[in-house]
Write an enzyme that holds these catalytic residues in place. Structure first.
Site, PDB file in Angstrom:
ATOM      1  N   ASP A   1       0.845  -1.201   0.000  1.00  0.00           N
ATOM      2  CA  ASP A   1       0.000   0.000   0.000  1.00  0.00           C
ATOM      3  C   ASP A   1       0.880   1.250   0.000  1.00  0.00           C
ATOM      4  O   ASP A   1       2.091   1.177   0.217  1.00  0.00           O
ATOM      5  CB  ASP A   1      -0.890  -0.051   1.253  1.00  0.00           C
ATOM      6  CG  ASP A   1      -1.952   1.038   1.235  1.00  0.00           C
ATOM      7  OD1 ASP A   1      -2.306   1.529   0.157  1.00  0.00           O
ATOM      8  OD2 ASP A   1      -2.423   1.397   2.342  1.00  0.00           O
TER       9      ASP A   1
ATOM     10  N   GLU B   1       2.762   4.864  -4.058  1.00  0.00           N
ATOM     11  CA  GLU B   1       2.813   5.793  -5.220  1.00  0.00           C
ATOM     12  C   GLU B   1       4.163   6.477  -5.324  1.00  0.00           C
ATOM     13  O   GLU B   1       4.543   6.818  -6.454  1.00  0.00           O
ATOM     14  CB  GLU B   1       1.685   6.819  -5.104  1.00  0.00           C
ATOM     15  CG  GLU B   1       0.291   6.233  -5.221  1.00  0.00           C
ATOM     16  CD  GLU B   1      -0.114   5.401  -4.022  1.00  0.00           C
ATOM     17  OE1 GLU B   1       0.336   5.722  -2.910  1.00  0.00           O
ATOM     18  OE2 GLU B   1      -0.847   4.413  -4.193  1.00  0.00           O
TER      19      GLU B   1
ATOM     20  N   ASP C   1      -8.888   4.008  -2.309  1.00  0.00           N
ATOM     21  CA  ASP C   1      -9.839   4.488  -1.303  1.00  0.00           C
ATOM     22  C   ASP C   1     -11.108   5.054  -1.920  1.00  0.00           C
ATOM     23  O   ASP C   1     -11.332   6.272  -1.958  1.00  0.00           O
ATOM     24  CB  ASP C   1      -9.145   5.544  -0.433  1.00  0.00           C
ATOM     25  CG  ASP C   1      -7.957   4.951   0.310  1.00  0.00           C
ATOM     26  OD1 ASP C   1      -7.885   3.708   0.397  1.00  0.00           O
ATOM     27  OD2 ASP C   1      -7.114   5.714   0.790  1.00  0.00           O
TER      28      ASP C   1
END
Ligand code: GLC
Length: 804
Positions: free
Chosen positions: A392, A395, A467
């Site tokens: 997670d 990025e 999300d």
């Protein structure tokens, strides 16, 4: 220099060129170019302002096949021809025109400035073709047809994104253009921030640009969209076979803790007999959010906990965040520092950014040493019995802020800055995690779920769409995101069922879980401080609906697992936008129908908002059967269809053979050996494979699998079933056939009559009326009087059945 007053630089005249066994390379007034024939369907174009090229080392894993091509020089053009593509190279100002073998233009660079540079930014402008449509580009919001839209590729942590937001977490710079009954694909293999414009704000061009690097793209032409996806995944890799348990139901929340709560969760699934395979441990499993730790108070004995969960048939996946807390007492930080494994500023100081643990250093996953180190660190979790990882915030996320552009990445020795490297960071983190599982979880099939990624991510990880928000719009947007990822070779993808941000209402959860049943990744997840979001958290009615659909998912497992096998071979997704099989039917792009898709090739799923009780559905050409009632429907028409909350509209394509099994509590639970084969009247011939292996090891790579092939000839009323590979012992000993929409009076197996019975088939159980004063009457749908018979599957011989 061929530069005009607006500082636009173009390639200029071709000066010279050399032919090689795989293509041609040469120079123009302003640049170097290389055209490489990968195979008959794929040509790579590289154009650079320097004398060398700087390819992305991460996405493409294939090399040119050295097929024969034809080359001819004419007055104005050079021509390069393969069996499928004719490429014209304009000599006066280097630009390209791609045609099919009939001479129809597929794609044409604009004259004068088709290829151009503005500063370091490189661009490729293509003439818009009449009625041209564009599909794909991976995890992008918006409609199925991307015409008139523009998109940016820049991996971004976008909490609670809007359903039109761009960019999101993952970049996949590959799209497919459609016009005049032809299709082509373009994969722009440049990791810089890039922009794709599909005729937005102009009526002349579609174009793609990147802030730096080469013009480096692959042009693909095949006769259909599926062929283009296959060719693209021959370049960047196919989604490999996942462990079977990852195809069952997965329960997640931010976060389940302490250990007692995890145990209660697992026990509740088993007590209620709601099937489930996987429980996730989110960030609260760690001490101060430090990766490779367990919080000693919340999880006193993780090994014992996981052992107990395994006894109940669960697998455990833990979250991995890349940020390593700056803390001299913390071993991973010390090691990373000593071994120089973190991202750095140009002066050699570590870059530090803030994320869950506070100030963090970030492993440089573009450095091989870092990947090896990270992979070894996973042993900590593997020793505790963890089965898979969830990468997670890759990025990478630094609290919604962006990293300074001058942060340095190793980039396999190319030494690049953040601008060039950001988009591949998540891809490399997923890679390193998969490599760790492969190495230290010996013989077991790895499972990684990632948020961020780039082209090629399908080789390493499944993807979820980050999300999302608990709303009907998000539920439908998630379907389009997953289907668009599928167009880009990412077959294993899903969304947070129920919505991550905000509170789901009961109807929405019920509809979302029904939809998720027909999604490759079947995972519910919700965030901290939101209401409970387990199948039983919304009252008895929703629990019954959820349980019904989750059981249906397990019944469909032979179909789903086989679809993953086929996808691992072809690259064609499991959740298929209708644009794949009905490409030139304009209706499938219509706003009212663009969310519809085919699941495992033959199930037509029509997603619909939770508050609607009636919806309009488009049935593409052919004939369809309503899954739950068996009702037959003609294709090429729109119909209003009732969609009470307990019945998601799902239809079966005529001719389909759906392999199913009995429901189970988890994928590795006892199999009763009954293979249920639902055959839907069609025309001509159809067939269905049933692929089986142990579901968990890599032995299938050594041919330890079994394959059962079912063939139905509808015109001769002949059916056959045959084991065409038997290195793995099939779990099924009996085949029960159900014939939908078919009439016959006799059936004989290898010449001997077999008994036909007529059965009522219900794919979902009846919902009881819990409330003495119900405000809704539940419907109960059954396929009535379905002719059926059973045969034994013992032995490996081919069985022929004649129906009369
Ligand atoms: C990010 C993830 C989310 C996770 C949360 C806490 O927001 O996208 O899925 O639960 O972080 O780790």
């Amino acid at each position: 220099m061929n530069s005009n007053k607006s500082n636009l630089l173009v390639p200029g005249k071709v000066i010279n060129y050399t032919l090689s066994s795989t293509g041609v390379f040469g120079t123009t007034e302003n640049c170097a170019f290389k055209l490489s024939v990968y195979n008959e369907t794929t040509i790579r174009i590289q154009v650079s302002l320097q004398n060398e090229f700087f390819p992305n080392p991460y996405s493409v894993i294939s090399t040119p096949e050295e097929v024969k091509f034809f080359w001819q020089e004419k007055k104005e053009y050079c021509i390069l021809k393969t069996k499928k593509i004719e490429l014209l190279i304009e000599k006066n100002n280097f630009r390209l025109i791609f045609k099919n073998t009939k001479g129809t233009i597929l794609s044409e660079d604009a004259s004068h400035f088709g290829i151009n540079w503005q500063g370091t930014a490189v661009g490729c402008y293509k003439k818009l073709q009449q009625w041209e449509k564009f599909i794909g580009l991976g995890e992008k919001t918006g409609g199925l047809n991307r015409y008139g839209q523009t998109y940016t590729n820049w991996n971004t942590d976008h909490f609670g994104y809007g359903t039109n937001a761009d960019p999101l977490y993952l970049s996949l710079p590959f799209y497919i253009g459609l016009h005049h009954n032809n299709c082509y694909g373009i994969f722009f293999d440049n990791s810089h921030k890039s922009t794709f414009n599909f005729g937005a704000g102009n009526n002349r061009f579609s174009y793609f640009t990147a802030e730096g690097g080469d013009l480096d793209y692959y042009f693909i032409h095949e006769k259909n969209v599926g062929g283009i996806i296959s060719a693209y995944t021959s370049l960047t890799g196919k989604t490999p076979m996942p462990p079977k348990w990852t195809l069952g139901y997965q329960q997640c929340r931010y976060s389940y803790y302490p250990d007692k709560e995890v145990i209660r969760l697992a026990q509740t699934f088993r007590e209620k007999e709601i099937p489930a395979d996987t429980i996730y441990l989110d960030i609260h499993h760690m001490e101060e959010c430090k990766v490779f730790t367990f919080d000693k108070k919340r999880f006193k004995d993780p090994t014992e906990l996981i052992k107990y969960l395994k006894e109940l048939g669960f697998k455990v996946v833990v979250i991995l965040d890349p940020g390593i807390k700056v803390d001299k007492e913390y071993l991973p930080y010390r090691e990373g520092n000593e071994k120089q494994l973190f991202l750095k500023y140009p002066d050699g100081e570590n870059y530090e950014g803030q994320v869950w643990p506070g100030w963090c250093a970030f492993p440089d996953f573009t450095k091989p040493e870092t990947r090896v180190w990270w992979a070894e660190k996973l042993i900590f979790y593997l020793n505790a019995g963890v089965d898979g990882f969830w990468t997670d915030m890759n990025e990478p996320a630094t609290w919604g802020q962006t990293m300074p552009d001058l942060v340095q990445f190793f980039y396999e020795g190319q030494e690049a800055n953040h601008k060039k490297s950001r988009n591949v960071y998540g891809l490399q983190m997923a890679r390193s995690t998969k490599e760790g599982l492969t190495k230290f979880h010996k013989g077991k099939r790895p499972f990684v779920l990632t948020r961020s990624g780039f082209a090629g991510i399908q080789r390493y990880a499944a993807v979820w769409t980050g999300d999302n928000v608990a709303s009907d719009d998000h539920m439908l947007a998630g379907v389009r995101l997953v289907n668009s990822l599928g167009l880009g070779g990412v077959s294993f993808a899903g969304y947070d069922i129920g919505g991550f941000v905000g509170n789901t209402n009961p109807k929405l959860f019920a509809r979302w879980i029904a939809l998720g049943t027909f999604c490759p990744l079947f995972r519910a997840h919700t965030m901290i401080n939101s209401n409970s979001s387990e199948p039983w958290a919304f009252g008895e009615e929703v629990e019954a609906i959820a349980s019904n659909y989750i059981r249906l998912r397990y019944k469909l497992m032979p179909l789903i697992y086989t679809a993953f096998y086929l996808s691992s071979e072809s690259g064609i997704p499991i959740s298929k936008s209708l644009s794949i099989d009905y490409t030139f039917d304009d209706k499938v792009y219509h706003g009212a129908f663009e969310n519809q898709y085919l699941f495992c090739d033959n199930l037509l799923v029509a997603p619909v908002e939770s508050y609607k009780e009636i919806t309009k559905i488009y049935f593409p050409e052919g004939t369809w059967y309503h899954l739950f009632s068996g009702e037959k429907l003609g294709g090429s028409q729109e119909l209003l269809w009732e969609c009470p909350i307990e019945y998601l509209p799902v239809f079966v394509k005529a001719g389909a053979i759906l392999p199913m099994q009995s429901a189970k509590n988890f994928t590795e639970d006892f199999n009763d050996g009954q293979l249920n084969l639902h055959i839907y009247q069609g025309m001509g011939k159809s067939e269905q494979l049933i692929y089986e292996d142990d579901g968990k090891s890599t032995a299938y790579l050594d041919s330890l699998f079994s394959k059962i092939l079912i063939q139905m000839d509808f015109s001769a009323n002949k059916l056959s079933i045959e084991k065409i590979a038997a290195n793995y012992e099939s779990e099924y000993h009996t085949a029960n056939f159900f014939f939908h929409g078919m009439q016959f009076h006799e059936a004989s197996l290898d010449g001997k009559m077999i008994e036909i019975s007529y059965k009522n088939v219900a794919f979902l159980d009846e919902i009881s009326e819990y409330d003495p004063l119900p405000d809704t009457d539940h419907t109960f749908k059954v396929c009535q009087n379905v002719p059926s018979f059973s045969i034994s599957l013992e032995g490996n011989h081919r069985r022929s059945i004649q129906l009369n």
